[in-house]
Design a protein around this motif. Structure first.
Motif, PDB file in Angstrom:
ATOM      1  N   GLY A 235       0.799  -1.220   0.000  1.00 54.84           N
ATOM      2  CA  GLY A 235       0.000   0.000   0.000  1.00 54.84           C
ATOM      3  C   GLY A 235       0.830   1.268   0.000  1.00 54.84           C
ATOM      4  N   LYS A 236       2.009   1.204   0.601  1.00 57.77           N
ATOM      5  CA  LYS A 236       2.862   2.403   0.655  1.00 57.77           C
ATOM      6  C   LYS A 236       3.251   2.891  -0.735  1.00 57.77           C
ATOM      7  N   LYS A 237       3.297   1.969  -1.699  1.00 54.94           N
ATOM      8  CA  LYS A 237       3.613   2.353  -3.079  1.00 54.94           C
ATOM      9  C   LYS A 237       2.535   3.259  -3.669  1.00 54.94           C
ATOM     10  N   PHE A 238       1.314   3.173  -3.109  1.00 62.95           N
ATOM     11  CA  PHE A 238       0.189   3.944  -3.636  1.00 62.95           C
ATOM     12  C   PHE A 238      -0.226   5.079  -2.700  1.00 62.95           C
ATOM     13  N   GLY A 239       0.662   5.435  -1.796  1.00 61.57           N
ATOM     14  CA  GLY A 239       0.392   6.581  -0.936  1.00 61.57           C
ATOM     15  C   GLY A 239      -0.278   6.282   0.377  1.00 61.57           C
ATOM     16  N   VAL A 240      -0.404   5.009   0.747  1.00 57.53           N
ATOM     17  CA  VAL A 240      -1.036   4.660   2.022  1.00 57.53           C
ATOM     18  C   VAL A 240      -0.169   5.168   3.171  1.00 57.53           C
ATOM     19  N   THR A 241      -0.795   5.896   4.086  1.00 56.16           N
ATOM     20  CA  THR A 241      -0.068   6.481   5.227  1.00 56.16           C
ATOM     21  C   THR A 241      -0.233   5.675   6.507  1.00 56.16           C
ATOM     22  N   ASP A 242      -1.341   4.945   6.630  1.00 56.04           N
ATOM     23  CA  ASP A 242      -1.623   4.158   7.834  1.00 56.04           C
ATOM     24  C   ASP A 242      -2.220   2.826   7.415  1.00 56.04           C
ATOM     25  N   PHE A 243      -2.065   1.820   8.275  1.00 54.64           N
ATOM     26  CA  PHE A 243      -2.600   0.496   7.963  1.00 54.64           C
ATOM     27  C   PHE A 243      -3.164  -0.144   9.217  1.00 54.64           C
ATOM     28  N   VAL A 244      -4.352  -0.722   9.089  1.00 53.26           N
ATOM     29  CA  VAL A 244      -5.013  -1.392  10.208  1.00 53.26           C
ATOM     30  C   VAL A 244      -5.297  -2.833   9.824  1.00 53.26           C
ATOM     31  N   ASN A 245      -4.796  -3.752  10.610  1.00 49.56           N
ATOM     32  CA  ASN A 245      -5.085  -5.170  10.421  1.00 49.56           C
ATOM     33  C   ASN A 245      -6.153  -5.563  11.443  1.00 49.56           C
ATOM     34  N   PRO A 246      -7.360  -5.928  10.991  1.00 49.63           N
ATOM     35  CA  PRO A 246      -8.439  -6.281  11.921  1.00 49.63           C
ATOM     36  C   PRO A 246      -8.054  -7.362  12.917  1.00 49.63           C
ATOM     37  N   GLY A 247      -7.091  -8.204  12.540  1.00 57.50           N
ATOM     38  CA  GLY A 247      -6.663  -9.256  13.442  1.00 57.50           C
ATOM     39  C   GLY A 247      -5.815  -8.770  14.600  1.00 57.50           C
TER      40      GLY A 247
END
Length: 381
Positions: A235-247
């Motif tokens: 996702g960082k390649k597409f500009g994602v700044t934050d990531f949440v894993n529901p697990g």
């Protein structure tokens, strides 16, 4: 009467290879098939390469209607016009085209309006037949009818597509990138650009894709949600700044985490998987007053959403569908094409794997295991 074509195969059946689904969930079988010549308003194209979409995976497993077998799946592709039927004037033999599952007749009220991309003349359906008549252009060598898929059926070296489902593109675009404009990437970019009209400086939550569209629109914060932790780096390649894993949320829901992270919810939330539980989670993650939920994922036709009427009234949020990202196939694909050529849109990063046609089942395995974003399948390489 045959349309404008000088091909020596024009007006004649073509024998070629196709990957056929004969039973749900079983490996595709590459067989010799016969592809009939195009009829009025139809075009026969030679597929250069095709890519695997989640919709192909879903229908490959489907056991209940609208499932039907034997069928030739595939709908993300790029090809060359081999011959055209009577009444076709938009393309000629040799043109490079991308087939689109959504029709664009250019004549009806919706196609002429800037407000809709849902053609009235040829409304979307899951019919296994050609658009204008309930017949197939495919048979196997024993004469058995093979069913179409989403008006495209690109898992065949040749296919017949109605002109309302074809868009001419610049042949300068590499085919293993051009095929991505046929569905998935265009849908994600269009959902942010055309449907939600994401504003610069806003916060966007996406469940599975859309990050590239949000980046292009100037979103300040792009939050990805996925159970696959590997997608954090991707996702960082597409500009994602934050990531949440529901697990990894402990005893909290994803929406509770998002509300805390954003101080009240995201401005835009996109559900791209096709699960009603995720639509509800996206709605709960949206900011009150102006939050927008955009649904792109294809769920089971009988799946129902349930919202508390007081909450809908009190929250001021909106929820909308976005079919093919709100894009008009005949005009907006050309815009995306130019933006790619101008190095604005990233397509290269979406392609994680490439295989030969004989290895098409490997593409299904990779997507089933969550190891690929897009796997490009070359028909003859």
């Amino acid at each position: 009467m045959v349309g404008n074509s000088s091909s020596n195969t024009s007006g004649k059946p073509i024998r070629c290879r196709a990957a056929i689904v004969r039973k749900p969930g079983e490996p595709l079988v590459i067989e010799e098939v016969i592809v009939a010549p195009p009829k009025q308003h139809e075009v026969r194209i030679k597929i250069i390469c095709t890519s695997l979409c989640h919709s192909d995976l879903s229908f490959w497993k489907l056991t209940d209607p609208p499932a039907i077998y034997p069928r030739i799946l595939g709908h993300e592709a790029v090809g060359i016009v081999e011959s055209v039927g009577e009444g076709v004037h938009e393309v000629v033999e040799g043109d490079t085209v991308v087939p689109i599952f959504l029709a664009d007749c250019g004549e009806c009220t919706d196609c002429l309006s800037e407000k809709s991309n849902l053609c009235t003349k040829f409304p979307f359906s899951l019919s296994p037949w050609m658009e204008r008549e309930e017949t197939s252009r495919f048979t196997d060598i024993n004469g058995e009818t093979l069913y179409h898929f989403l008006s495209v059926s690109s898992f065949s070296e040749y296919t017949v597509v109605d002109i309302a489902h074809l868009t001419k593109i610049d042949p300068a675009i590499p085919p293993n990138r051009a095929c991505l404009l046929s569905c998935g990437v265009s849908t994600g970019v269009g959902a942010a650009w055309k449907t939600a009209k994401v504003e610069a400086g806003t916060t966007v939550l996406y469940l599975d894709s859309v990050a590239e569209g949000a980046r292009l629109c100037g979103a300040k914060r792009i939050i990805g949600v996925d159970v696959n932790q590997d997608k954090c780096e991707i996702g960082k390649k597409f500009g994602v700044t934050d990531f949440v894993n529901p697990g990894n949320c402990g005893d909290k829901t994803v929406s509770q985490i998002i509300m805390e992270m954003t101080g009240g919810g995201a401005d835009y939330c996109f559900e791209c998987v096709g699960m009603k539980s995720l639509v509800h989670e996206a709605y709960a993650s949206c900011r009150k007053g102006w939050g927008k939920v955009v649904v792109l994922g294809v769920d089971h036709p009988q799946s129902m959403l349930t919202f508390n009427s007081f909450e809908v009234l009190h929250s001021g949020k909106s929820i909308m569908g976005s079919f093919f990202g709100g894009l008009k196939p005949k005009s907006d694909i050309r815009i995306l094409e130019k933006r790619y050529m101008d190095k604005e849109i990233r397509l290269d990063e979406f392609v994680t794997h490439e295989v030969e046609f004989k290895d098409i089942n490997k593409a299904f395995d990779l997507m089933s295991e969550g190891k690929s974003l897009r796997c490009v399948i070359w028909m003859n390489k």
